[in-house]
Design a protein around this motif. Structure first.
Motif, short mmCIF file in Angstrom:
data_model
loop_
_atom_site.label_atom_id
_atom_site.label_comp_id
_atom_site.label_asym_id
_atom_site.label_seq_id
_atom_site.Cartn_x
_atom_site.Cartn_y
_atom_site.Cartn_z
N LEU A 69 0.81 -1.21 0.00
CA LEU A 69 0.00 0.00 0.00
C LEU A 69 0.85 1.27 0.00
CD1 LEU A 69 -2.75 -1.10 2.56
CD2 LEU A 69 -3.02 -0.85 0.08
N LYS A 70 1.86 1.32 0.87
CA LYS A 70 2.64 2.56 0.98
C LYS A 70 3.51 2.82 -0.24
CE LYS A 70 6.81 0.88 3.32
NZ LYS A 70 7.70 1.03 4.49
N SER A 71 3.83 1.71 -1.00
CA SER A 71 4.66 1.89 -2.19
C SER A 71 3.86 2.49 -3.35
CB SER A 71 5.27 0.57 -2.62
OG SER A 71 4.24 -0.34 -3.04
N GLN A 72 2.54 2.45 -3.28
CA GLN A 72 1.71 2.92 -4.37
C GLN A 72 0.88 4.15 -4.00
OE1 GLN A 72 1.74 1.57 -7.48
NE2 GLN A 72 3.38 0.21 -6.73
N SER A 73 0.96 4.57 -2.70
CA SER A 73 0.11 5.68 -2.29
C SER A 73 0.81 6.50 -1.22
CB SER A 73 -1.23 5.14 -1.75
OG SER A 73 -1.97 6.17 -1.16
N GLU A 74 0.86 7.83 -1.47
CA GLU A 74 1.48 8.73 -0.50
C GLU A 74 0.67 8.75 0.78
OE1 GLU A 74 4.02 11.21 1.40
OE2 GLU A 74 4.31 10.10 -0.49
N LEU A 75 -0.68 8.68 0.66
CA LEU A 75 -1.54 8.69 1.83
C LEU A 75 -1.24 7.50 2.73
CD1 LEU A 75 -3.88 9.81 3.48
CD2 LEU A 75 -5.44 8.53 1.98
N TRP A 76 -1.13 6.32 2.14
CA TRP A 76 -0.83 5.12 2.94
C TRP A 76 0.58 5.16 3.50
CZ3 TRP A 76 -4.08 2.11 5.09
CH2 TRP A 76 -5.36 1.91 4.54
N ASN A 77 1.47 5.88 2.83
CA ASN A 77 2.84 6.03 3.34
C ASN A 77 2.83 6.86 4.62
OD1 ASN A 77 5.68 5.65 3.20
ND2 ASN A 77 5.92 7.73 2.39
N ARG A 78 1.99 7.91 4.66
CA ARG A 78 1.90 8.74 5.86
C ARG A 78 1.21 7.95 6.98
NH1 ARG A 78 0.17 12.78 2.16
NH2 ARG A 78 -1.92 12.73 3.05
N ILE A 79 0.17 7.17 6.60
CA ILE A 79 -0.52 6.34 7.62
C ILE A 79 0.47 5.35 8.23
CG2 ILE A 79 -2.32 4.59 7.96
CD1 ILE A 79 -3.93 6.01 5.77
N TYR A 80 1.33 4.78 7.39
CA TYR A 80 2.32 3.82 7.88
C TYR A 80 3.26 4.48 8.86
CZ TYR A 80 6.59 1.09 7.95
OH TYR A 80 7.71 0.41 8.38
#
Length: 446
Positions: free
Chosen positions: A85-96
């Motif tokens: 998820l975080k590799s394909q989405s900046e939002l999920w990267n921040r959530i991570y």
């Protein structure tokens, strides 16, 4: 597998577990504007190509993510591939980054048993086999209303044990002798069937099931008793002793009284029922000879029946000197001898072959002869034919009047001659009537 297929399969599995009946299963798109205490969010976007599908859609993924993360009141659990998820989405990267700083990311889920406080770690579907009843692998051991301990593996359902069936031995006292119930605890207790020795009202003892009242039990001990009517000493069950004073039907002794026919009575003692045997029917086999028997042929009927005529075939000598085969009981004097013999008639010396019985009844030889009138007749051999009166009925037409008469052959010519002697028909009729009267009178007087 498509999202709709996953949801459908999950709902089908939900029906198999009663405890999941109040759990709601829904896709994120149908959950907008609603809240729940605890939410388990399944992030299905996990594959080799790192394709996160709708979670990367510019127009909708932000709303979907916000809806999935913001509707839990007390607890939120997310299951998915955070690296994908975080590799394909900046939002999920921040959530991570936020969750990692809070140390809320891991590769396992800790399940805490609310009864024993034990922790079960699950990483994949097979790990849930250790908590199939929703608790842990320890015994429940809750104290039941019966006093026994629950033997189930720790379970989330039926915590009040209202449906639990205790399989321990009952052990409750079920009788005044304090015998314990042998059935299982959850089963209804029955009457105590343990056999014990009890004293009966008659003084005898008997081994009975504990629940049987000795006052109601019928004594089967064999005792001796003298019957008042017949005086026989008999053995019977103790329970019937009191009845003997009033009933002689209890006597099972054989009567054995000698009957007039010579046989013994085969009935049981019947001192109050036809004691003189006036109505008794002897069923023994008759020992007499058959009626009219000339030999030693025994009757085959019962003693009480009339003896039958002896029908055995025997050889017997007849009064005529011939032998014959006949029924033993037949009257020899009335037997017809059918032996063929030669008979010589003394008057005419003719010899004939006839039966023995016929020759005794006939001493005259009769032959068939032709009379002068042409008729046949049976005459004694040697008799004069001319003197024989022919009595054969004949029809004759009278020549003068042409009337037809029917008369014996020997009288026909007489009427013909008379009809010729009278010309006057009236005188002829009168004469004939007078002649008939005279002939009739002579016939009666003769």
């Amino acid at each position: 597998m498509k999202k709709s297929s996953i949801i459908q399969n999950t709902k089908l599995q939900k029906k198999s577990f009663e405890n999941l009946s109040k759990i709601r299963i829904s896709v994120v798109g149908n959950y907008l504007g609603e809240k729940d205490d605890i939410i388990i969010l399944s992030l299905v976007g996990s594959n080799k190509d790192s394709n996160i599908d709708f979670l990367s859609t510019v127009n909708s993924y932000v709303n979907r993510v916000c809806s999935g993360l913001s509707h839990a009141k007390h607890g939120l659990y997310m299951i998915g591939n955070i690296e994908c998820l975080k590799s394909q989405s900046e939002l999920w990267n921040r959530i991570y980054t936020t969750l990692n700083d809070m140390k809320k990311i891991g590769n396992q889920l800790d399940l805490v048993c609310q009864v024993h406080d034990t922790v079960t770690q699950v990483r994949n579907a097979s790990d849930f086999a250790a908590v199939t009843d929703g608790g842990c692998m320890q015994k429940c051991y809750a104290i039941l209303n019966c006093g026994h301990l629950c033997q189930r593996i720790c379970h989330f359902d039926d915590r009040d044990h209202l449906q639990y069936q205790c399989n321990k031995t009952c052990d409750r006292h079920i009788c005044s002798e304090k015998h314990r119930c042998p059935r299982k605890c959850f089963e209804e207790c029955e009457k105590c069937t343990i056999k014990i020795e009890k004293t009966l009202p008659c003084g005898h003892t008997a081994t009975l099931p504990c629940f049987v009242d000795s006052l109601d039990y019928k004594c089967y001990v064999m005792v001796e008793e003298v019957l008042p009517d017949c005086g026989h000493l008999i053995q019977l069950h103790c329970q019937y002793r009191k009845l003997c004073a009033n009933f002689s039907t209890f006597c099972y002794k054989q009567c054995n009284i000698l009957l007039p026919c010579g046989h013994q009575c085969t009935r049981k003692c019947h001192v109050n029922d036809d004691p003189e045997h006036k109505k008794y029917v002897c069923k023994k086999k008759c020992e007499k000879k058959n009626k009219g028997c000339k030999g030693d042929h025994q009757c085959r009927r019962l003693c009480s029946e009339d003896c039958m005529k002896c029908e055995v075939t025997i050889k017997a000598a007849l009064p005529c000197g011939h032998e014959t085969r006949m029924e033993c009981g037949a009257d020899i004097e009335k037997h017809i001898c059918t032996v063929e013999v030669k008979q010589v008639f003394p008057k005419c010396q003719h010899t004939i072959t006839t039966s023995c019985f016929a020759q005794r009844d006939s001493k005259i030889h009769f032959v068939t002869a032709i009379l002068p009138c042409g008729h046949e007749a049976r005459l004694e051999c040697g008799a004069e034919i001319q003197k024989y009166i022919c009595t054969v009925e004949c029809k004759q037409v009278l020549p003068e009047c042409q009337h037809t008469i029917t008369k014996p052959c020997y009288r026909v010519q007489e009427y013909v001659d008379l009809s010729k002697s009278f010309d006057d028909s009236k005188n002829q009729v009168i004469f004939l009537k007078e002649k008939n009267k005279e002939l009739s009178k002579n016939k009666h007087s003769g």
